[in-house]
Design an enzyme around this catalytic site. Sequence first.
Site, PDB file in Angstrom:
ATOM      1  N   GLU A  99       0.839  -1.203   0.000  1.00 40.71           N
ATOM      2  CA  GLU A  99       0.000   0.000   0.000  1.00 40.71           C
ATOM      3  C   GLU A  99       0.870   1.247   0.000  1.00 40.71           C
ATOM      4  O   GLU A  99       1.916   1.286   0.654  1.00 40.71           O
ATOM      5  CB  GLU A  99      -0.898  -0.012   1.239  1.00 40.71           C
ATOM      6  CG  GLU A  99      -1.854   1.165   1.360  1.00 40.71           C
ATOM      7  CD  GLU A  99      -2.783   1.007   2.560  1.00 40.71           C
ATOM      8  OE1 GLU A  99      -3.176  -0.150   2.856  1.00 40.71           O
ATOM      9  OE2 GLU A  99      -3.100   2.012   3.213  1.00 40.71           O
ATOM     10  N   ASP A 101       0.153   5.485   0.444  1.00 40.79           N
ATOM     11  CA  ASP A 101      -0.940   6.336   0.918  1.00 40.79           C
ATOM     12  C   ASP A 101      -0.709   7.823   0.743  1.00 40.79           C
ATOM     13  O   ASP A 101       0.397   8.320   0.974  1.00 40.79           O
ATOM     14  CB  ASP A 101      -1.158   6.122   2.429  1.00 40.79           C
ATOM     15  CG  ASP A 101      -1.616   4.725   2.772  1.00 40.79           C
ATOM     16  OD1 ASP A 101      -2.215   4.069   1.919  1.00 40.79           O
ATOM     17  OD2 ASP A 101      -1.361   4.304   3.915  1.00 40.79           O
ATOM     18  N   GLU A 103      -3.047  10.401   2.866  1.00 44.14           N
ATOM     19  CA  GLU A 103      -4.152  10.573   3.802  1.00 44.14           C
ATOM     20  C   GLU A 103      -4.164  12.035   4.232  1.00 44.14           C
ATOM     21  O   GLU A 103      -3.175  12.538   4.775  1.00 44.14           O
ATOM     22  CB  GLU A 103      -3.987   9.656   5.018  1.00 44.14           C
ATOM     23  CG  GLU A 103      -4.064   8.180   4.652  1.00 44.14           C
ATOM     24  CD  GLU A 103      -3.954   7.279   5.861  1.00 44.14           C
ATOM     25  OE1 GLU A 103      -4.988   6.737   6.292  1.00 44.14           O
ATOM     26  OE2 GLU A 103      -2.825   7.115   6.368  1.00 44.14           O
ATOM     27  N   THR A 117       1.604  10.614   4.615  1.00 44.24           N
ATOM     28  CA  THR A 117       1.986   9.595   3.635  1.00 44.24           C
ATOM     29  C   THR A 117       2.528   8.374   4.373  1.00 44.24           C
ATOM     30  O   THR A 117       3.101   8.487   5.456  1.00 44.24           O
ATOM     31  CB  THR A 117       3.060  10.114   2.657  1.00 44.24           C
ATOM     32  OG1 THR A 117       4.280  10.353   3.376  1.00 44.24           O
ATOM     33  CG2 THR A 117       2.596  11.408   1.993  1.00 44.24           C
ATOM     34  N   TRP A 193      -6.833   7.887  16.554  1.00 42.55           N
ATOM     35  CA  TRP A 193      -5.630   8.417  15.929  1.00 42.55           C
ATOM     36  C   TRP A 193      -5.596   9.943  15.934  1.00 42.55           C
ATOM     37  O   TRP A 193      -4.623  10.554  16.379  1.00 42.55           O
ATOM     38  CB  TRP A 193      -5.526   7.879  14.494  1.00 42.55           C
ATOM     39  CG  TRP A 193      -4.342   8.375  13.718  1.00 42.55           C
ATOM     40  CD1 TRP A 193      -3.136   8.798  14.216  1.00 42.55           C
ATOM     41  CD2 TRP A 193      -4.248   8.516  12.301  1.00 42.55           C
ATOM     42  NE1 TRP A 193      -2.290   9.187  13.201  1.00 42.55           N
ATOM     43  CE2 TRP A 193      -2.944   9.020  12.013  1.00 42.55           C
ATOM     44  CE3 TRP A 193      -5.120   8.255  11.249  1.00 42.55           C
ATOM     45  CZ2 TRP A 193      -2.512   9.273  10.715  1.00 42.55           C
ATOM     46  CZ3 TRP A 193      -4.687   8.488   9.951  1.00 42.55           C
ATOM     47  CH2 TRP A 193      -3.396   8.999   9.698  1.00 42.55           C
TER      48      TRP A 193
END
Length: 280
Positions: A99, A101, A103, A117, A193
């Site tokens: 993966e 990312d 985000e 990232t 988070w």
Amino acid sequence: MNLFMSFLLLFLLYTDKLAALNFNTDVTVTWGQGHVVKSRNGEEMELKMDQYSGASAQTNAEFLFGRFDMHVKLNSPDSRGTITTFYLQSPNRDLGWDEADFEFIGGSSIADYKIHTNLITNGIGNREQQFRFPFDPTTNYHTYSFFWTPQQILWYVDGIPIRVYRKLNDSRILYPDKQPMKVYTSLWNNTDWIGEVNWKNAPFSAHYRSFYVNACVAWRDGSNVNSYCKLAPPFWFYIKLLPWERDMIIRMREQYMTYDYCTDKEKVTNVTSIECANNP
């Protein structure tokens, strides 16, 4: 011809081959069906989130290497607790998924918004790097891109590279070059988070448009993975990090980076220190 002009010609040649994907025919909603709005012509998509659900969508096709551009406009403030994503992921997690990312973390003010990232290889992650936005991501669309080759993955924001992860000649340093990945988008929240969502501002929206790719479509034949790159690799298949890209990555780190796993004592290992030393 100098190096920059040579790269510019290659860039123009490459971007000229980018093909537009259609949100109606090339992308499928994976969850939050009632929270996704697609334009009639398939050129735009809106993901919504309220107290009941967020939403996610993925490409129908899988890819093994390529460039992926998405134009995204984020939630307006106050959107703390929300996460808007654009990422690549191998669909079969049982194989130890890969993966890459983007985000986008919302905030109570524009100054609090972050570009997060990460890279996961064979199910192993914790390679986060985080940046402040150099602009207001809520007022206009901006282009976020992955350029994934057998040699490296580059993360771009409006055509400016902000991060690179390179394949090294070291079996301990994992690199995602075995599994095809789909392109995913989502809008969700994670209170553990990034904190509680201010639901008084719901529903939240993330807007996507102008989804372009120049990538090798891949398919599985039993345990084997095939792709059109194996049949006829395009010229960008062999491109490596250029000097101006490295310089720009270092500059963006200096000006906008807020977190780097390479300097996190709890995450640095002997292997991590090797990959960090080889990625500016």
